[in-house]
Scaffold this motif. Sequence first.
Motif, PDB file in Angstrom:
ATOM      1  N   GLU A 383     -14.327  16.179  39.186  1.00 25.89           N
ATOM      2  CA  GLU A 383     -13.549  17.331  38.738  1.00 25.89           C
ATOM      3  C   GLU A 383     -12.912  18.018  39.945  1.00 25.89           C
ATOM      4  OE1 GLU A 383     -13.011  18.224  35.794  1.00 25.89           O
ATOM      5  OE2 GLU A 383     -14.710  17.614  34.519  1.00 25.89           O
ATOM      6  N   HIS A 384     -11.643  18.349  39.803  1.00 31.46           N
ATOM      7  CA  HIS A 384     -11.017  19.203  40.804  1.00 31.46           C
ATOM      8  C   HIS A 384     -11.276  20.647  40.405  1.00 31.46           C
ATOM      9  CE1 HIS A 384      -8.713  15.445  41.371  1.00 31.46           C
ATOM     10  NE2 HIS A 384      -8.757  15.822  42.641  1.00 31.46           N
ATOM     11  N   GLN A 385     -11.705  21.456  41.351  1.00 29.55           N
ATOM     12  CA  GLN A 385     -12.045  22.831  41.021  1.00 29.55           C
ATOM     13  C   GLN A 385     -11.605  23.779  42.126  1.00 29.55           C
ATOM     14  OE1 GLN A 385     -15.961  22.823  38.684  1.00 29.55           O
ATOM     15  NE2 GLN A 385     -16.466  21.671  40.521  1.00 29.55           N
ATOM     16  N   ALA A 386     -11.268  24.995  41.711  1.00 29.82           N
ATOM     17  CA  ALA A 386     -11.052  26.067  42.687  1.00 29.82           C
ATOM     18  C   ALA A 386     -12.423  26.685  42.913  1.00 29.82           C
ATOM     19  CB  ALA A 386     -10.081  27.092  42.137  1.00 29.82           C
ATOM     20  N   ARG A 387     -12.790  26.885  44.200  1.00 36.10           N
ATOM     21  CA  ARG A 387     -14.125  27.404  44.486  1.00 36.10           C
ATOM     22  C   ARG A 387     -14.152  28.918  44.364  1.00 36.10           C
ATOM     23  NH1 ARG A 387     -18.572  23.992  46.084  1.00 36.10           N
ATOM     24  NH2 ARG A 387     -19.498  26.058  46.052  1.00 36.10           N
ATOM     25  N   THR A 388     -13.875  29.363  43.153  1.00 37.72           N
ATOM     26  CA  THR A 388     -14.071  30.773  42.867  1.00 37.72           C
ATOM     27  C   THR A 388     -15.470  30.903  42.297  1.00 37.72           C
ATOM     28  OG1 THR A 388     -13.038  30.288  40.764  1.00 37.72           O
ATOM     29  CG2 THR A 388     -11.674  31.368  42.413  1.00 37.72           C
ATOM     30  N   PHE A 389     -15.869  32.112  41.950  1.00 34.05           N
ATOM     31  CA  PHE A 389     -17.153  32.255  41.290  1.00 34.05           C
ATOM     32  C   PHE A 389     -16.964  32.937  39.947  1.00 34.05           C
ATOM     33  CE2 PHE A 389     -21.126  34.339  40.274  1.00 34.05           C
ATOM     34  CZ  PHE A 389     -21.996  33.267  40.357  1.00 34.05           C
ATOM     35  N   PRO A 390     -17.177  32.330  38.783  1.00 31.46           N
ATOM     36  CA  PRO A 390     -17.502  30.901  38.667  1.00 31.46           C
ATOM     37  C   PRO A 390     -16.286  30.030  39.006  1.00 31.46           C
ATOM     38  CG  PRO A 390     -17.114  31.862  36.512  1.00 31.46           C
ATOM     39  CD  PRO A 390     -17.014  32.983  37.493  1.00 31.46           C
ATOM     40  N   ARG A 391     -16.562  28.737  39.163  1.00 31.91           N
ATOM     41  CA  ARG A 391     -15.482  27.826  39.539  1.00 31.91           C
ATOM     42  C   ARG A 391     -14.468  27.692  38.419  1.00 31.91           C
ATOM     43  NH1 ARG A 391     -19.274  23.218  42.371  1.00 31.91           N
ATOM     44  NH2 ARG A 391     -20.604  24.795  43.303  1.00 31.91           N
ATOM     45  N   VAL A 392     -13.227  27.406  38.812  1.00 29.54           N
ATOM     46  CA  VAL A 392     -12.179  27.213  37.810  1.00 29.54           C
ATOM     47  C   VAL A 392     -11.725  25.772  37.899  1.00 29.54           C
ATOM     48  CG1 VAL A 392      -9.811  27.821  37.189  1.00 29.54           C
ATOM     49  CG2 VAL A 392     -11.404  29.603  37.900  1.00 29.54           C
ATOM     50  N   ARG A 393     -11.729  25.114  36.755  1.00 33.21           N
ATOM     51  CA  ARG A 393     -11.348  23.718  36.777  1.00 33.21           C
ATOM     52  C   ARG A 393      -9.820  23.596  36.939  1.00 33.21           C
ATOM     53  NH1 ARG A 393     -12.623  19.488  32.148  1.00 33.21           N
ATOM     54  NH2 ARG A 393     -14.714  20.379  32.223  1.00 33.21           N
ATOM     55  N   LEU A 394      -9.386  22.676  37.758  1.00 29.60           N
ATOM     56  CA  LEU A 394      -7.953  22.475  38.007  1.00 29.60           C
ATOM     57  C   LEU A 394      -7.524  21.181  37.336  1.00 29.60           C
ATOM     58  CD1 LEU A 394      -8.122  23.274  41.815  1.00 29.60           C
ATOM     59  CD2 LEU A 394      -7.351  24.817  40.005  1.00 29.60           C
ATOM     60  N   HIS A 395      -6.257  21.128  36.990  1.00 26.81           N
ATOM     61  CA  HIS A 395      -5.787  19.952  36.253  1.00 26.81           C
ATOM     62  C   HIS A 395      -4.555  19.344  36.903  1.00 26.81           C
ATOM     63  CE1 HIS A 395      -8.586  20.882  33.009  1.00 26.81           C
ATOM     64  NE2 HIS A 395      -8.247  22.141  33.191  1.00 26.81           N
ATOM     65  N   PRO A 396      -4.714  18.755  38.092  1.00 27.72           N
ATOM     66  CA  PRO A 396      -3.545  18.080  38.659  1.00 27.72           C
ATOM     67  C   PRO A 396      -3.176  16.876  37.776  1.00 27.72           C
ATOM     68  CG  PRO A 396      -5.501  17.630  39.970  1.00 27.72           C
ATOM     69  CD  PRO A 396      -5.910  18.616  38.921  1.00 27.72           C
TER      70      PRO A 396
END
Length: 454
Positions: A383-396
Amino acid sequence: MAKTCGRDAFWPIGSVPLLLLHLLSGTIPGNGRKADFEVLGPSEPVWAMVGGNVDLPCYLSPEISAEDMELRWYRDQPSPAVHVHRKGKDVPEEQMALYQGRTTFLKDGVAQGRASVRIHNVITFDNGTFHCQFNDSTVSAEATLWLRVAGLGSEPRIQVQVDQDGVVRAECTSAGWYPEPQVEWRDFQGQTLHSETNISVSPTTGLWAVASSLTVPSKAVSGLACSVSSPPFPEKKVSRYQLSDPTSRWFRSTAWKIALPLILVAAVLGVAIIISLLWKPQRVITPLYPDTASSKLFLFMDGKSVIQLIFSRKLPNDLGRFVSDTCVLDWEPFPSGRHSWEVEVGRRKVWILGMCVESLDQKARVPKSPQHEIWAVELYKKEHQARTFPRVRLHPPQPLYRVRVLLDCDADTLTFYSVDDRCLICTFSVPSCFVSLQPFFCLWTRDPSPLTMY
Ligand SMILES: *[C@@H]1O[C@H](CO)[C@@H](O)[C@H](O)[C@H]1NC(C)=O
Ligand SMILES: *[C@@H]1O[C@H](CO)[C@@H](O)[C@H](O)[C@H]1NC(C)=O
Ligand SMILES: *[C@@H]1O[C@H](CO)[C@@H](O)[C@H](O)[C@H]1NC(C)=O
């Protein structure tokens, strides 16, 4: 003369309010004359820097010639004006002293109803409202323009004294600001520090100067950053002062006046000798910072590629080396400006890349999130994710292969793009580049393909 088409027979909806205005102001278009026009200018304020030039453009709607009109740019009262241009000629007699020799009429497009006045060598008193009036002797219309002047002052100068009790007294000074500037002090962890600020304005130039001072126990901070800005103008100037090392503090507080020049000369000589002995051409392009690399990482000779090793290397765990995390930092922190670079993550299965504050604690295992001053994206469990808290899934659109990272210190943003699809992946807002930010990379798996930076 003013030309409009078919207004007698038929008024487009939009011209009715205009006609009403003319009725109210008593300038009814005369018998058989079809001379109603509007003057338009920029709807947003125009920005200008102190000492620079700025154009104040206005234009007629509809696009009729302004060649035979009187064009007048003015401030509070129509006369004396900022600039008057009548039937093709400037009229300096009607000009305010403040603008004499500082304006140019730009007549390109005047046949199409467009004209500008250029103000040269902008001063703080130019900040404010302007009007441009187009008068064809029977009808007159005008637009209002807003000029916002910004003066970017000098680099802040930080002077520090440390007394016997270890109390740091620091003063930050800077001049040449407009409008009234703000000063902010922070430590290298990004915490705001309380300070006292005196602000003064020069009566002749209208420019502001600041002097801000603070007192902190030297143990409390490793360094000081002083930032001065003139909101709403976004640009700011930041100076930093390193305090952390007690030896250097001693030098600064007591014997530095004698010792520092000698030490500097010796250091420069020493560095020059070392560089001449050791410098190999490929080191010129070393972007990754070997001294920060975890002992589980191996940096290739060019310093641009990194892989994870099976065994840890035996390396001194000196200051700045990642101990718990298999990470490495980039060589350069970026205190200001726009910077971009690309990272080939290839087909690696697990990685993190992004930026962190220069003061990151490399010894600890720091959670990779903006709360801990890390802004990053990752690939983890496919999974590609932005390391926010909580993480946000990215969809390239497709798995990331090469990532472009753009740090914009002016907009305070950090943006990740997929180079292959040319699409934006995500944007973080970073607090400011106040605290220097530097790129960082982590690898969590032994993967034969390296992570490479370009
Ligand atoms: C400068 O001019 C703008 C309008 O163009 C105004 O809003 C602002 O208050 C002015 N600033 C100062 C410091 O006078
Ligand atoms: C427009 O120009 C005419 C003659 O040139 C002048 O009499 C009149 O006062 C001007 N109108 C305004 C609003 O300045
Ligand atoms: C600010 O002004 C006060 C009073 O004039 C003075 O005592 C103080 O030292 C000034 N502080 C700075 C930082 O210049």
